[in-house]
Design an enzyme around this catalytic site. Structure first.
Site, PDB file in Angstrom:
ATOM      1  N   LYS A 141      37.618  86.688 139.895  1.00  0.00           N
ATOM      2  CA  LYS A 141      36.832  85.514 140.347  1.00  0.00           C
ATOM      3  C   LYS A 141      37.353  85.049 141.707  1.00  0.00           C
ATOM      4  O   LYS A 141      36.590  84.811 142.646  1.00  0.00           O
ATOM      5  CB  LYS A 141      36.915  84.365 139.342  1.00  0.00           C
ATOM      6  CG  LYS A 141      36.082  84.576 138.100  1.00  0.00           C
ATOM      7  CD  LYS A 141      34.593  84.726 138.418  1.00  0.00           C
ATOM      8  CE  LYS A 141      33.767  84.989 137.181  1.00  0.00           C
ATOM      9  NZ  LYS A 141      32.364  85.329 137.495  1.00  0.00           N
ATOM     10  N   TYR A 180      40.681  89.081 134.849  1.00  0.00           N
ATOM     11  CA  TYR A 180      39.347  88.428 134.920  1.00  0.00           C
ATOM     12  C   TYR A 180      39.402  87.282 135.932  1.00  0.00           C
ATOM     13  O   TYR A 180      38.603  87.226 136.865  1.00  0.00           O
ATOM     14  CB  TYR A 180      38.921  87.901 133.550  1.00  0.00           C
ATOM     15  CG  TYR A 180      37.873  86.823 133.667  1.00  0.00           C
ATOM     16  CD1 TYR A 180      38.219  85.486 133.526  1.00  0.00           C
ATOM     17  CD2 TYR A 180      36.557  87.140 133.967  1.00  0.00           C
ATOM     18  CE1 TYR A 180      37.268  84.484 133.683  1.00  0.00           C
ATOM     19  CE2 TYR A 180      35.599  86.149 134.119  1.00  0.00           C
ATOM     20  CZ  TYR A 180      35.969  84.818 133.979  1.00  0.00           C
ATOM     21  OH  TYR A 180      35.033  83.824 134.151  1.00  0.00           O
ATOM     22  N   SER A 224      40.939  79.260 113.852  1.00  0.00           N
ATOM     23  CA  SER A 224      42.343  79.036 114.226  1.00  0.00           C
ATOM     24  C   SER A 224      42.383  78.132 115.449  1.00  0.00           C
ATOM     25  O   SER A 224      41.712  78.415 116.454  1.00  0.00           O
ATOM     26  CB  SER A 224      43.006  80.375 114.587  1.00  0.00           C
ATOM     27  OG  SER A 224      43.003  81.226 113.467  1.00  0.00           O
ATOM     28  N   SER A 230      34.673  80.177 138.605  1.00  0.00           N
ATOM     29  CA  SER A 230      35.228  79.570 137.382  1.00  0.00           C
ATOM     30  C   SER A 230      36.427  78.690 137.711  1.00  0.00           C
ATOM     31  O   SER A 230      37.185  78.980 138.637  1.00  0.00           O
ATOM     32  CB  SER A 230      35.666  80.699 136.423  1.00  0.00           C
ATOM     33  OG  SER A 230      36.439  80.185 135.367  1.00  0.00           O
TER      34      SER A 230
END
Ligand code: WQD
Length: 340
Positions: free
Chosen positions: A156, A152, A218, A127
């Site tokens: 990666k 997270y 939002s 990513s």
């Protein structure tokens, strides 16, 4: 005899689209997935699209014996595309240990099984999050990785390093694909992004707002140093992203890799702001989106888009679908998701 590819996480959003593209290029596919964030029905939908039902094995990749059993059962596996991972940025901050256990242990079990079963090629789902907020834009593969803002993102980067170290000293080559923001869906409306609960990502929240499932979108901040003040990302159609995986696995099977581990940015090279996205969605789908500007979201970077020169020239892959198609297919998927 068709070549067989193991796709871990193959009932997920990007995984399912990649299975479709693999089958349409003549590969046999076996999917290993624990269904923690997807549904087995996706296998039937892939079969509806391609006419071929992929093999499916419900598998907990954190359990090494289950992973080895897949490789024992399918001795013709020639390569692996590894998608399976937990991927919610916010959740990873709250549950770091779950993310390190799941994302790292699963990968290491797959690598162990590859080595013990003489499988030599792996494509890894990485990513752009490993770049953090790049100092220079567009961001290229030689740009330095930055400390991840979430567990997270850290998994990666750690998985990239694990794969690189293992490939270095074994008969294995690897391609790390650093995705930008995958959105859109297959034109059939049969597969797409299926977030559990309240969506974290922009597009599913936007389409659920359009569908009346959510009251108001939002917009997280309009005080960034960007033309309209909202965050900029490189959104890429999931089908273009899926096709990049097929090109990558073919590159390895044809022994064209130029180093044990190769890294490619898989984006479009264009940055769009949140307001660009909303405006495009409203225009192509003739729908008004109810949104409000709120404060920035913790952990968000300001802007990123890819330098895709290396992927275009070396990998021989280029994104073809435009923003309108991403918006049309996202909405088409949301409508079919509600109807089915
Ligand atoms: C995009 C833009 C938000 C939601 C993350 C991960 C990345 C990958 C994709 C897994 C930003 C804004 C969002 C909303 C908003 N994940 N936004 N309102 O954060 O760029 O990337 O998801 O592989 O690794 O980091 O994606 O879609 O959440 O946000 O205004 O309700 O939309 O601020 O500018 P992100 P996103």
């Amino acid at each position: 005899m068709n070549k067989r590819i193991l796709v871990t996480g193959g009932t997920g959003f990007i995984g399912s689209h990649t299975v479709v593209e693999l089958q349409q290029k003549g590969f046999d596919v076996v999917i290993a997935d624990n269904l923690s964030n997807s549904f087995e029905e996706v296998v039937d939908r892939i079969a509806k699209i391609t006419g071929v039902r992929p093999d499916f094995e419900k598998t907990e990749l954190k359990d090494a014996s289950q992973v080895n059993a897949i490789f024992d059962k399918y001795p013709d596996i020639q390569g692996v595309i590894h998608f399976a991972a937990s991927k919610a940025v916010g959740e990873s901050v709250q549950k770091p240990l779950m993310y390190y256990h799941n994302n790292l242990t699963s990968l290491m079990n797959v690598l162990d099984a590859m080595l013990s079963h003489n499988v030599h090629h792996i494509v890894f789902s990485s990513s752009c999050t490993v770049y953090g907020q790049p100092d220079k834009l567009p961001v290229s593969e030689s740009s330095p990785r930055k400390k991840a803002l979430s567990p997270y993102g850290n998994t990666k980067a750690m998985c990239e390093d694990i794969i690189t170290d293992v490939a270095k000293v074994n008969d294995m080559d690897a391609i790390l694909l650093r995705y930008f923001n995958p959105i859109g869906a297959h034109e059939s409306g049969l597969i797409g992004e299926y977030p559990q609960g309240v969506p974290n990502n922009l597009i599913p929240y936007l389409t659920q707002t359009a569908a009346g499932i959510r009251k108001c979108l939002s917009v997280y901040g309009n005080d960034y140093n960007t033309p309209d003040g909202t965050g900029i990302r490189d959104y890429i159609h999931v089908v273009d992203l899926a096709k990049a995986h097929v090109v990558a696995i073919e590159r390895m099977l044809d022994n064209k890799c130029k180093s044990k581990t190769e890294i490619f940015n898989i984006g479009t090279g264009h940055g769009y702001s949140v307001l660009d996205i909303i405006n495009s969605f409203e225009k192509v789908n003739d729908i008004k989106i109810n949104y409000q500007i709120v404060g920035r979201r913790e952990g968000d970077i300001e802007q990123v888009w890819a330098d895709t020169t290396y992927a275009n020239n070396e990998l021989g892959w280029k994104a073809e679908r435009d923003l309108d198609d991403m918006m049309l297919t996202s909405w088409n998927w949301e409508k079919s998701r509600i109807e089915n």
